[in-house]
Design an enzyme around this catalytic site. Structure first.
Site, mmCIF file in Angstrom:
data_model
loop_
_atom_site.group_PDB
_atom_site.id
_atom_site.type_symbol
_atom_site.label_atom_id
_atom_site.label_comp_id
_atom_site.label_asym_id
_atom_site.label_seq_id
_atom_site.Cartn_x
_atom_site.Cartn_y
_atom_site.Cartn_z
ATOM 1 N N ALA A 45 62.927 40.195 80.732
ATOM 2 C CA ALA A 45 63.420 39.178 81.664
ATOM 3 C C ALA A 45 62.614 37.893 81.662
ATOM 4 C CB ALA A 45 63.454 39.762 83.082
ATOM 5 N N THR A 47 62.686 35.639 79.330
ATOM 6 C CA THR A 47 63.334 34.594 78.540
ATOM 7 C C THR A 47 64.823 34.882 78.385
ATOM 8 O OG1 THR A 47 63.207 33.377 76.444
ATOM 9 C CG2 THR A 47 62.930 35.759 76.327
ATOM 10 N N TYR A 202 70.622 46.367 63.032
ATOM 11 C CA TYR A 202 70.899 45.770 64.344
ATOM 12 C C TYR A 202 72.251 46.259 64.863
ATOM 13 C CZ TYR A 202 71.842 42.261 67.933
ATOM 14 O OH TYR A 202 72.138 41.638 69.118
#
Length: 665
Positions: A45, A47, A202
C-alpha cells in the site's frame, strides 16, 4: 500536406480515440459506504493502486494498516495519507511476502493486536519474471503474487470470520486469461527463455489469484466472509521499477499517457471492498467496477481445489479448518451480450446518424470537462449542515460527507422527504450519524428557529453548505413579503449564515459554501435597492432574470463575507455546479417543464457530478487563501464581470441586513 504530415495527423487522432476510450470505459466506485469503526489491511500500500486504495479507506474513516516491505516507503505513505485525509488512524506494519517467516510474524501481530479485520486487500505484486528464488525455495514472482497472499489470508481467516461480513479482495489481472497450459504441479518451474514483464510466469501467478478466490469463496460459504478477484486495468505503477533499458524508457514515456492512473486502477479494488449488493457474487471476478464472466482458463471446476491443495503443501500451511463445498460452475451465470447490426441507412437515417454523432460529441465534452473532487479528507468528528439536502446535488453532497464519517444535518423544508433522504444515506453509507432538521428558507421565522436549535444542540459546525434553491416561482411572495425566489435562493441563506457565524467561528477552520450559478454572468447593472421588484418590463424572460439576480447575490455575499471573516480562520466560497438535472425547475409551468427536463436529463450533468465542486470547496486542502472566490468544476475561476464592482458586495450586504431584519432578536 505531405504524406508524413497526413500520417502524423491520423496517428494523433487514433491515439486521442484510444485515450477517450480508456477514460470513458473506466469504471468508478460510486459507493458512499462509510468505514468508521472498521479495520482494513492492504498489502503493497505504499505506492500505486495500493496507496490509492488505502487513501480512499482512510477518507471513509477506517483504521488502515499499510502492509509493506520497505519501512521507509511505508512510513512515508502513512504520513502522506494522514496529511491528505486528516485521519490519524493509519499505520504501517512490515510485511515481506517473499518470506513466509515475515508473513507469519505479520499475521501473528495482527491477530494479537487487532480486535477486528473487515477488509483484507491482497494487492502487492511484482511483474518481473526473472529466475529468482526466495529463502523458502519458491520463485520470487510466484511467492510475492500468490503463495504469500495464500498463506497470509489463511492465517487471518479466524479474525475475518470473527469480525463477520468481512471481505477478502485479491488483485489479479486480465493476464490470467492468457495463462495457457496451466499446470498446478509445475507452479514453481521457471519457463526458460521468458524474462519479460507480463510473461508466462506473471500470467500463471494472476490465474492463481483467480482460482484461489473461487476456492476460497466455496470454503467460506455460510461464514459471512466473502471474496472477490479483479482486474484493475492496465496501469503504469511502480512494478516497472524492475524493468531496465529500452523497456523502461517506453513504459515511462509512452504507457503512462495511455494507461490508467493509479487512482483509476484502484476503483475496482475499492468497489469490491465496500460496494453493497455483491455478496452473492463471492468468488467471482470483476473489472471496471462490474462483474465479468470467468475467463476460460478459470472454468475447470476441479482446478481451484487442486491449486489449493498444492499451495497448502508449498507454503507448509498444514490442514486447514476450511472444508471445501461442492462447486457449481457459474461461468454461464450471466448471459453474454449480443452485438446488433446496423440497418441500411436512407437519407433520413443518415441525417439522424450524424445528428446523433454531434450529440454524442457534446455529451463527451460534458463528461470529459466535468471536474471531480479527488480530496481524501476524512470528516470523522466534524459536523456539516446542508440546506436542501433531500434531493439533487444537496443529497449527493450530504451522502459524500456521511461517507467520510461526518455528522450530517439535512436542513430541508419537507419532513417526509428529509427523513427519507436520511434513511437512504444511512443505508448507503452505514453512518448512523445523519439527521433531519426542518428549515423553510422562505420563512425568516423558520430560519431563526433552525439556527437557535443548531446553536443550542450542536457543539461544533465545520461546514455550512447553502445549497437549497428554486428556479421557477415567478411573482410569488414569501410570508415575509419578499420575492419567494429571491428569499429562497439568497436572503434566507444570508440570514441563516449570519445566525450561525458564532458557532462557525468557535469551531475554527470551518467553511461556508454558497451554491451559485453561471447564470449570474447575465446580470447587468444590479440595482441593490430594487432587489424585491419583479422585472415586469424586462425584455429577457423575467423569471430567469430574477433567478440570475439571486445567484449573483450569492457571489457578492461570498465576497463581502470573506472580507468580514478575515482573521477568524473561517473561509467561504461560491461556486457554479454546472448545468445539473435536479428538481429545481419542478415549479415551472408544465408546457415549459416537460421539454426543458427532457433536454436537461440527457445533456446536463447528473446530480453526483454537479455535487463535486460543492464537495471540493467543503473539504479540499490548500484553497484557504482563495476565501471569497468563485469555483467551477473543482477549480478557481475568474470573477464574472457582473461581480467585479468593488463597492457592490458591501452595498448588497447593507441592504440585505435591513430586508432580513438581521439585528432583530
Amino acid at each position: 500536406m505531405g504524406c508524413i504530415t497526413c500520417l502524423l495527423i491520423w496517428a494523433i487522432i487514433v491515439l486521442i480515440i484510444i485515450k477517450l476510450y480508456i477514460k470513458l470505459t473506466t469504471g468508478w466506485c460510486r459507493s458512499n459506504v462509510c468505514l468508521v469503526g472498521k479495520t482494513a489491511v492492504i498489502t503493497g500500500a505504499n505506492t500505486g493502486i495500493g496507496y490509492e486504495t488505502a487513501a480512499d479507506f482512510a477518507k471513509r474513516g477506517a483504521r488502515v494498516i499499510l502492509a509493506c516491505r520497505s519501512e521507509s516507503r511505508g512510513q512515508d505513505a502513512v504520513q502522506r495519507i494522514i496529511r491528505e485525509t486528516d485521519n490519524e488512524n493509519v499505520v504501517f506494519k512490515q510485511l515481506d511476502l517473499a518470506s513466509f517467516k515475515s508473513v507469519r510474524e505479520f499475521a501473528k501481530d495482527i491477530n494479537a493486536t487487532e480486535e477486528r479485520l473487515d477488509i483484507l486487500v491482497n494487492n502487492a505484486g511484482i511483474g518481473n519474471a526473472e529466475n529468482k528464488q526466495t529463502e523458502d525455495g519458491l520463485l520470487i514472482l510466484m511467492q510475492s503474487n500468490h503463495f504469500g497472499h495464500f498463506l497470509l489470508t489463511n492465517l487471518l481467516l479466524d479474525l475475518l470470520k470473527k469480525t463477520k461480513n468481512s471481505r477478502i479482495v485479491n488483485v489479479a489481472s486480465l493476464a490470467g486469461k492468457y495463462a495457457k497450459d496451466f499446470n498446478v504441479n509445475r507452479l514453481n518451474e521457471f519457463p526458460e527463455g521468458h524474462y519479460r514483464v507480463g510473461g508466462p510466469l506473471y500470467r500463471r501467478s494472476k490465474l492463481c489469484n483467480i482460482l484461489f478466490t473461487i476456492e476460497l469463496a466455496q470454503r467460506l460459504k455460510g461464514t459471512g466472509v466473502t471474496a472477490y478477484s479483479l482486474h484493475p486495468g492496465v496501469i503504469l505503477t511502480e512494478f516497472i521499477r524492475d524493468m531496465s533499458g529500452w523497456r523502461r524508457i517506453v513504459a515511462e514515456n509512452v504507457l503512462k499517457w495511455f494507461f490508467k492512473t493509479p487512482i483509476e486502477g484502484a476503483q475496482t479494488t475499492i468497489y469490491c471492498s465496500v460496494a453493497k449488493g455483491i455478496e452473492s457474487d463471492s468468488g467471482e471476478h470483476f473489472a471496471d467496477c462490474a462483474f465479468v464472466t470467468r475467463y476460460k482458463t478459470a472454468e475447470d471446476p476441479d482446478l481451484p481445489k487442486k491449486l489449493w491443495e498444492i499451495s497448502e503443501k508449498l507454503v507448509k500451511l498444514g490442514k486447514t479448518a476450511l472444508i471445501r463445498k461442492k462447486i457449481n460452475n457459474n461461468s454461464g451465470k450471466y448471459p453474454k451480450k449480443k452485438l446488433t447490426k446496423f440497418a441500411t441507412m436512407g437519407c433520413v437515417t443518415y441525417l439522424v446518424f450524424w445528428l446523433a454523432i454531434i450529440l454524442i460529441i457534446v455529451k463527451l465534452f460534458i463528461k470529459l470537462t466535468t471536474g471531480w473532487c479527488r480530496s481524501n479528507v476524512c470528516l470523522v468528528g466534524k459536523t456539516a449542515v446542508i440546506t436542501g439536502a433531500n434531493t439533487g446535488i444537496g443529497y449527493e453532497t450530504a451522502a459524500d460527507f456521511a461517507k467520510r464519517g461526518a455528522r450530517v444535518i439535512l436542513a430541508c423544508r419537507n419532513e417526509s422527504k428529509g427523513q427519507d433522504a436520511v434513511d437512504r444515506i444511512v443505508k448507503s453509507t452505514n453512518n448512523p450519524n445523519v439527521v433531519f432538521k426542518p428549515l423553510d428558507l422562505s420563512s425568516f421565522k423558520s430560519i431563526r428557529e433552525f439556527a437557535k436549535d443548531i446553536n443550542a444542540t450542536e457543539e461544533r459546525l465545520d461546514i455550512l453548505v447553502n445549497n437549497a434553491g428554486a428556479g421557477g416561482y415567478a411573482k410569488e411572495k414569501s410570508v415575509d413579503g419578499l420575492l419567494l425566489l429571491m428569499q429562497t435562493n439568497y436572503f434566507g441563506h444570508f440570514l441563516l449564515t449570519n445566525l450561525l457565524l458564532d458557532i462557525l467561528k468557535k469551531t475554527g477552520n470551518s467553511r461556508i459554501v454558497n451554491v451559485s450559478s453561471i447564470g449570474a454572468r447575465s446580470v447587468k447593472d444590479l440595482d441593490v435597492n430594487n432587489l424585491n421588484a419583479y422585472p415586469e418590463h424586462e425584455s429577457r424572460l423575467p423569471n430567469i432574470m430574477v433567478y440570475a439576480r439571486s445567484k449573483l447575490c450569492n457571489i457578492l455575499f461570498t465576497i463581502e463575507l470573506a472580507k468580514r471573516l478575515r482573521g477568524t480562520s473561517v473561509t467561504t466560497y461560491s461556486l457554479h455546479p454546472g448545468a445539473v438535472f435536479t428538481d429545481i425547475f419542478n415549479k415551472m409551468p408544465a408546457i415549459t417543464r416537460v421539454p426543458v427536463t427532457q433536454i436537461i436529463n440527457w445533456f446536463f450533468k447528473s446530480a453526483i457530478e454537479g455535487a463535486q465542486t460543492s464537495i471540493y470547496c467543503s473539504v479540499a486542502k490548500g484553497i484557504e487563501s482563495l476565501s471569497g472566490e468563485h469555483f467551477a468544476d473543482c477549480a478557481f475561476v475568474t470573477r464574472y464581470k457582473s461581480a467585479q464592482d468593488p463597492e457592490l458586495p458591501k452595498k448588497l450586504w447593507q441592504v440585505s441586513e435591513e430586508l432580513v431584519n438581521l439585528k432583530s432578536p
